[in-house]
Write a protein that holds these residues in place. Structure first.
Motif, short mmCIF file in Angstrom:
data_model
loop_
_atom_site.label_atom_id
_atom_site.label_comp_id
_atom_site.label_asym_id
_atom_site.label_seq_id
_atom_site.Cartn_x
_atom_site.Cartn_y
_atom_site.Cartn_z
N LEU A 20 -25.51 70.32 -80.64
CA LEU A 20 -26.02 69.29 -79.74
C LEU A 20 -26.57 68.10 -80.51
CD1 LEU A 20 -27.85 71.54 -77.14
CD2 LEU A 20 -25.91 70.04 -76.65
N SER A 21 -27.41 68.37 -81.49
CA SER A 21 -28.06 67.28 -82.21
C SER A 21 -27.08 66.44 -83.01
CB SER A 21 -29.18 67.80 -83.11
OG SER A 21 -28.65 68.59 -84.16
N MET A 22 -25.99 67.04 -83.47
CA MET A 22 -25.00 66.31 -84.26
C MET A 22 -23.90 65.70 -83.40
SD MET A 22 -25.86 66.40 -87.42
CE MET A 22 -27.61 66.49 -87.23
N GLY A 23 -23.99 65.88 -82.08
CA GLY A 23 -23.01 65.28 -81.18
C GLY A 23 -21.67 66.00 -81.15
N ASP A 34 -27.31 62.32 -78.93
CA ASP A 34 -27.41 63.02 -80.20
C ASP A 34 -28.31 62.22 -81.15
OD1 ASP A 34 -25.84 61.07 -81.68
OD2 ASP A 34 -24.07 61.95 -80.74
N CYS A 35 -28.62 62.78 -82.31
CA CYS A 35 -29.57 62.14 -83.23
C CYS A 35 -29.04 60.84 -83.80
CB CYS A 35 -29.97 63.10 -84.34
SG CYS A 35 -28.66 63.53 -85.48
N PHE A 36 -27.73 60.67 -83.86
CA PHE A 36 -27.17 59.43 -84.42
C PHE A 36 -27.45 58.24 -83.51
CE2 PHE A 36 -24.62 62.87 -86.25
CZ PHE A 36 -25.01 62.70 -87.57
N HIS A 37 -27.61 58.49 -82.22
CA HIS A 37 -27.97 57.44 -81.29
C HIS A 37 -29.34 56.87 -81.65
CE1 HIS A 37 -28.53 55.34 -77.44
NE2 HIS A 37 -29.74 55.85 -77.44
N VAL A 102 -36.06 63.86 -85.80
CA VAL A 102 -37.37 64.14 -85.19
C VAL A 102 -37.38 63.61 -83.77
CG1 VAL A 102 -39.84 63.62 -85.29
CG2 VAL A 102 -38.59 64.17 -87.39
N LYS A 103 -36.82 62.42 -83.55
CA LYS A 103 -36.74 61.87 -82.19
C LYS A 103 -35.91 62.78 -81.30
CE LYS A 103 -37.28 56.95 -83.12
NZ LYS A 103 -36.59 55.64 -83.01
N TYR A 104 -34.83 63.34 -81.83
CA TYR A 104 -33.99 64.24 -81.03
C TYR A 104 -34.76 65.51 -80.67
CZ TYR A 104 -30.22 67.04 -79.26
OH TYR A 104 -29.45 67.82 -78.44
N ALA A 105 -35.46 66.07 -81.66
CA ALA A 105 -36.19 67.32 -81.45
C ALA A 105 -37.27 67.13 -80.43
CB ALA A 105 -36.79 67.82 -82.77
#
Length: 105
Positions: A20-23, A34-37, A102-105
């Motif tokens: 999920l976090s890596m898209g 995802d975190c890249f956003h 960290v923002k994603y978490a």
């Protein structure tokens, strides 16, 4: 936990968290990214590395009215930036709250 159903469930949940976090898979909540956003394009000009994992925030046993023990667990996700050290990647002593993972978490 190795070899148990709970251990397998935690392993699968951790793997899915990373997907999920890596898209790699579609986000389960409308508007979730995802975190890249959250990198705001900075990931194109600057490389970064981080890791994330589940943590237990609170665990307790509750006693029901008919004397049955019921486990209660509140979990969360933590993320930590990693920096290149002498022995490879190491956790940063302090991770900025603005870090994309960290923002994603």
């Amino acid at each position: 936990l190795a070899g148990t159903g709970l251990g397998e469930a935690l392993f699968q949940a951790d793997f899915h968290l990373k997907e999920l976090s890596m898209g790699e898979v579609e986000q389960p909540v409308l508007g979730m990214h995802d975190c890249f956003h959250y990198a705001d394009g900075s990931s194109e000009s600057q490389e970064w590395s981080a890791r994330e994992w589940f943590v237990i925030r609170k665990a307790s046993l509750l006693l029901s009215a008919d004397d049955v023990l019921v486990p209660s667990v509140k979990m969360g996700v933590q993320a930590r930036e990693q920096l290149l050290g002498v022995d490879g990647l190491e956790d940063a002593p302090l991770t900025s709250p603005d870090h994309p993972l960290v923002k994603y978490a």
